[in-house]
Design an enzyme around this catalytic site. Sequence first.
Site, PDB file in Angstrom:
ATOM      1  N   GLY A 154      57.699  36.165  32.200  1.00 51.68           N
ATOM      2  CA  GLY A 154      56.534  35.651  32.912  1.00 51.68           C
ATOM      3  C   GLY A 154      55.458  35.254  31.925  1.00 51.68           C
ATOM      4  O   GLY A 154      55.017  36.076  31.120  1.00 51.68           O
ATOM      5  N   ARG A 157      45.948  45.892  45.557  1.00 54.39           N
ATOM      6  CA  ARG A 157      45.019  46.051  46.679  1.00 54.39           C
ATOM      7  C   ARG A 157      45.131  44.886  47.660  1.00 54.39           C
ATOM      8  O   ARG A 157      45.441  43.750  47.280  1.00 54.39           O
ATOM      9  CB  ARG A 157      43.576  46.196  46.202  1.00 54.39           C
ATOM     10  N   GLU A 192      38.473  46.573  33.915  1.00 54.79           N
ATOM     11  CA  GLU A 192      39.247  45.351  33.682  1.00 54.79           C
ATOM     12  C   GLU A 192      38.489  44.131  34.199  1.00 54.79           C
ATOM     13  O   GLU A 192      37.743  44.193  35.172  1.00 54.79           O
ATOM     14  CB  GLU A 192      40.635  45.472  34.325  1.00 54.79           C
ATOM     15  N   HIS A 202      31.099  49.124  47.967  1.00 56.66           N
ATOM     16  CA  HIS A 202      32.466  48.928  47.455  1.00 56.66           C
ATOM     17  C   HIS A 202      32.609  47.582  46.757  1.00 56.66           C
ATOM     18  O   HIS A 202      33.210  47.498  45.682  1.00 56.66           O
ATOM     19  CB  HIS A 202      33.478  49.024  48.598  1.00 56.66           C
ATOM     20  N   CYS A 229      47.402  42.691  42.680  1.00 59.63           N
ATOM     21  CA  CYS A 229      48.648  43.434  42.497  1.00 59.63           C
ATOM     22  C   CYS A 229      48.582  44.851  43.041  1.00 59.63           C
ATOM     23  O   CYS A 229      49.612  45.472  43.270  1.00 59.63           O
ATOM     24  CB  CYS A 229      49.038  43.444  41.018  1.00 59.63           C
TER      25      CYS A 229
END
Length: 429
Positions: free
Chosen positions: A189, A60, A114, A99, A58
């Site tokens: 949703g 990236r 998260e 990364h 959502c």
Amino acid sequence: MNSWMWLVGMVEISSMLITHKKATIGDMERAWHGGVEELLKQLISHDLVEECAVLKTCNRVEIYVVSPKGSKVLLAFAQKMNVSSRIVDFLDHEESLRHLLYLASGLESMIVGEDQILGQMKELYNIAKRAGTLGRVLDTALSKAIHVGKRVRRETRINKGSVSIGSAAVELAEDLLGGLEGRRVMVIGAGRMGSLVAKAIASKDLDVIYVANRTFERAERLAESLHGLAVPYHQFSEYMKECDVVIVATSAPHNVVNAEMISGVVTDRNERLILIDIGNPRNVDRDVNDVEGVDLYDIDDLKGISERNMQQRIEEVKHAKDIIEEELQLLNAEYKRQKADKIISDLYKKVERIKEAECREAINKLSAYHTIGEIEKKVIYDLTRSFSNQILAEPTKVLRSAAEDDDDAFLNTAALLFNLNGKEEKKRK
């Protein structure tokens, strides 16, 4: 390019990142074209791309390639996608590896710690695996990243508490209203994102929670877990009239809430309606901003929650970074071993081919004079195998030592010395 030279020269990972750090949700919507599988096909069809993987969440869009000209390939691809240089980061091999480990550990997420990103990275890995676009270089990096993500969550408290885009949306609603006790909330949703919202909102002392979903049975299951009420999808706007907050979290590729609908909802209301859109692509038409009596927020508005969450987890972040640096060293050591392993494997295969041919010739010559039984054949094969293994044992050690010392020149010379220059055809699917 010769196969041995390809690995000795270590064609490295290059990556292109579009994330919440520089890009708005609108920027990411404009930068994305087609599905992940389609994008993988486009990338792997490029003559200079040996491996590739794509991650979309959502907040990236990330593209990884293994190529001798990775930065050039990705720059051209960004231009083809009409991506502004203002919002994109290009990383080299070492930066890409670090990364990936940070990402899997939840340190690059808008909501630090998260868990959802780890599942998304596993999905990325599996999609690329099925598409046949993963080779040894990317497979090694992604497998290590997933391992590190699990280890960080096991050995730190980075993911304890409410840490997701869904929980951030709930926290934003609490900040805006001064708490959710006695409030009426609707979640539109009941998929992955809607479930995250539900998990975060379950402990709040709400007056009522409505759940709407295109598949009513899924809405019923989620509502039951919340002691809420499932409402028919085609009627959710009627129930919105009673709500203080509506969180829209569908996976629909189009708007499910528009200005005309909201105009009918806010008529005759005394309090403003808070509408939080955490879909990507966004699920709420931007024209809703022009409707009087409604306050519209999206993922970009969660950054304040993200900063607060980061401050709360600062010590856990330090611990996670220590783990990542330790694992990064192990990953680099693994890549070094792979440089030597390719040459060693080719060397053993070449010796094996020579050994097989010479054994067959020797047996044929002996057979011309007398019968050669299975025992005699086994003795000949065992003798030559032992002979070749003993001869290759020392070169194997030396080659691995050279790889550990980053002595690519020595590895190249060894490959030339043993004429390990067979060409490999690039696999395509």
